[in-house]
Structures are given as structure tokens and as C-alpha cells.
Design an enzyme around this catalytic site. Structure first.
Site, PDB file in Angstrom:
ATOM      1  N   PHE A   8      -9.173   4.908  28.186  1.00  0.00           N
ATOM      2  CA  PHE A   8      -8.804   3.858  29.135  1.00  0.00           C
ATOM      3  C   PHE A   8      -9.837   2.743  29.129  1.00  0.00           C
ATOM      4  O   PHE A   8     -11.046   3.003  29.184  1.00  0.00           O
ATOM      5  CB  PHE A   8      -8.747   4.407  30.562  1.00  0.00           C
ATOM      6  CG  PHE A   8      -7.391   4.850  31.024  1.00  0.00           C
ATOM      7  CD1 PHE A   8      -6.378   3.924  31.247  1.00  0.00           C
ATOM      8  CD2 PHE A   8      -7.131   6.190  31.258  1.00  0.00           C
ATOM      9  CE1 PHE A   8      -5.131   4.330  31.696  1.00  0.00           C
ATOM     10  CE2 PHE A   8      -5.892   6.612  31.701  1.00  0.00           C
ATOM     11  CZ  PHE A   8      -4.876   5.668  31.925  1.00  0.00           C
ATOM     12  N   ASP A   9      -9.379   1.514  29.096  1.00  0.00           N
ATOM     13  CA  ASP A   9     -10.231   0.396  29.449  1.00  0.00           C
ATOM     14  C   ASP A   9     -10.464   0.480  30.960  1.00  0.00           C
ATOM     15  O   ASP A   9      -9.691   1.125  31.680  1.00  0.00           O
ATOM     16  CB  ASP A   9      -9.535  -0.916  29.072  1.00  0.00           C
ATOM     17  CG  ASP A   9     -10.295  -2.137  29.541  1.00  0.00           C
ATOM     18  OD1 ASP A   9     -11.505  -2.208  29.275  1.00  0.00           O
ATOM     19  OD2 ASP A   9      -9.668  -3.007  30.174  1.00  0.00           O
ATOM     20  N   ALA A  10     -11.510  -0.185  31.441  1.00  0.00           N
ATOM     21  CA  ALA A  10     -11.799  -0.152  32.885  1.00  0.00           C
ATOM     22  C   ALA A  10     -11.258  -1.388  33.600  1.00  0.00           C
ATOM     23  O   ALA A  10     -10.255  -1.333  34.308  1.00  0.00           O
ATOM     24  CB  ALA A  10     -13.301   0.002  33.116  1.00  0.00           C
ATOM     25  N   ASP A  11     -11.924  -2.517  33.389  1.00  0.00           N
ATOM     26  CA  ASP A  11     -11.588  -3.730  34.145  1.00  0.00           C
ATOM     27  C   ASP A  11     -10.273  -4.348  33.685  1.00  0.00           C
ATOM     28  O   ASP A  11     -10.067  -4.592  32.500  1.00  0.00           O
ATOM     29  CB  ASP A  11     -12.711  -4.755  34.013  1.00  0.00           C
ATOM     30  CG  ASP A  11     -13.963  -4.303  34.728  1.00  0.00           C
ATOM     31  OD1 ASP A  11     -13.839  -3.677  35.797  1.00  0.00           O
ATOM     32  OD2 ASP A  11     -15.068  -4.564  34.225  1.00  0.00           O
ATOM     33  N   ASP A 181      -5.717  -3.710  28.850  1.00  0.00           N
ATOM     34  CA  ASP A 181      -5.028  -4.970  29.132  1.00  0.00           C
ATOM     35  C   ASP A 181      -5.355  -6.068  28.134  1.00  0.00           C
ATOM     36  O   ASP A 181      -4.702  -7.114  28.139  1.00  0.00           O
ATOM     37  CB  ASP A 181      -5.378  -5.453  30.548  1.00  0.00           C
ATOM     38  CG  ASP A 181      -6.838  -5.879  30.656  1.00  0.00           C
ATOM     39  OD1 ASP A 181      -7.719  -5.052  30.321  1.00  0.00           O
ATOM     40  OD2 ASP A 181      -7.096  -7.024  31.063  1.00  0.00           O
TER      41      ASP A 181
END
Length: 227
Positions: A8-11, A181
């Protein structure tokens, strides 16, 4: 879709960075008793910061200079004398406290935790990201957190993926999915590394990148059906 590892990416994917950013900038301005109007200062900062992170992805600036260069640009024509290092430190401390989740993030991580190894892979600043993630409701669902700062590489570089796979002891690219994203870092990075990709496109952005993610979702909760 026999996945074992979810990256997973965070921001912008699990955490609402826009809210955290707005919170931190306003607090920093107030700390130094600087005049703050969201429609001016925040708007200008976001334009500057967006370009700074593009420069970072392209290898045109490093983490050390990134931290203060954005504020040098923001206060370029400011009348008061400013210690950019001090302002950056206050801003980052406030950013580390900005724990705002994307809608559905906790529900989805709780669901996926039962089925997969969940790893956060972020280009964000290490101290800030560890604080926000470890103090968030998601912490109990995350198996590992890997930041570009500690690896010496950044998404989309293959080096950060090599580091991640070695650290978590996982060698099978075919059972790994990255969700993020950003087309330029998350999706490009996954495609370059030959792992499956899922583009979280909550803002209904048009994809003119030429990249073709395996999946595209508008809401994180779609992952419950997908996975």
C-alpha cells in the site's frame, strides 16, 4: 488472483494527506505568529510542494534539501527573516500528528489483514510516516512499513522494491499487488517491477500516462470485492 502480499502507498491512498498538510501548515504559521490565509498560503504551498516531490521522484533534489527548499520558495518574498530549518521542523512535527484516514481505510485494512501480508511502501519522510502510521488505527493491521528515506531508493525505482522483497522475505512477484494513487510512482513502479498494480483513482483523474494498471478503483471499499 492468488495474492499473498499487498503493498500500500500511504499518502493519498490510506491517509488523507491534504488534511494533514493543511493542519500542519496552519499550525506552523500560528506557531511563528505569521499571517495565514488558507486561500493564499496553503494554495501556494501545495503548488510548490507538488513540484518539489516531482523533483524528488526525478532525482533532482534529495530529502535533506527537500525539507527546507519548499519553504525557501514559499517565503521567497516574505518580509520577515525566517529560519527555514526551524520552520520545517515545526511543520514536520505537526504533520506527524496529522492522522486523517481516507474513507474506508480502516475497514479495508482490517479485512485484508486476515488474508494477506500488508506492507506500506511510501516515499514520505521516515519520522513523519512512522509517527502517523504507528499512532493510527491502521497500525495493528500493518505488517511492515518501508520508507524511501531508509532504503536509499524511491518509487518508482526498482531498488525500493528489491529492498522491500528482501526485507519481508518474499520472492514471488506473481503473488504481489501494489495499490496507490500515483500513476508516476506507484503504478509505474509496479509495472517496472513486473508486479500487479491497482490504481486508486478517487478524484476520477484521466489516465494520459500510457500506463495500464491491472485494476482501477474509485473507493477503497471496492478492494473487499476485488480481493
Amino acid at each position: 488472483m492468488n495474492y499473498e502480499v499487498i503493498l500500500f502507498d500511504a499518502d493519498g491512498t490510506l491517509f488523507d494527506y491534504d488534511k494533514a498538510e493543511a493542519h500542519a501548515l496552519e499550525k506552523a504559521f500560528k506557531y511563528f505568529n505569521f499571517k495565514y490565509k488558507e486561500e493564499n498560503e496553503l494554495k501556494n504551498y501545495r503548488l510548490i510542494n507538488k513540484q518539489i516531490w516531482i523533483d524528488y521522484e526525478n532525482g533532482e533534489i534529495d530529502f535533506k534539501n527537500l525539507r527546507i527548499e519548499r519553504f525557501k520558495r514559499l517565503f521567497k518574498n516574505y518580509e520577515k527573516k525566517i529560519d527555514f530549518n526551524e520552520f520545517s521542523n515545526i511543520y514536520l512535527s505537526q504533520l506527524a500528528d496529522g492522522i486523517f484516514l481516507i474513507d474506508g481505510a480502516e475497514e479495508v485494512c482490517r479485512y485484508l489483514f486476515e488474508k494477506y501480508k500488508i506492507v506500506i511502501l511510501t516515499n514520505g519522510i521516515k519520522d513523519v510516516q512512522l509517527s502517523r502510521i504507528n499512532n493510527s488505527p491502521l497500525s495493528k493491521y500493518i505488517h511492515d512499513i518501508i520508507t524511501s528515506e531508509e532504503t536509499g531508493y524511491k518509487k518508482p525505482d526498482v531498488g525500493i522494491f528489491d529492498y522491500t522483497f528482501n526485507r519481508i522475505g518474499h520472492l514471488d512477484k506473481g503473488t504481489t499487488l501494489i495499490i496507490g494513487d500515483s500513476l508516476s510512482s506507484d503504478i509505474r513502479g509496479g509495472i517496472n517491477y513486473k508486479i500487479d498494480t491497482c490504481w486508486y483513482n478517487s478524484i476520477h483523474e484521466e489516465n494520459n500516462s500510457g500506463l495500464k494498471p491491472n485494476y482501477e478503483i474509485k473507493d477503497l471499499r471496492q478492494l473487499i470485492k476485488l480481493l
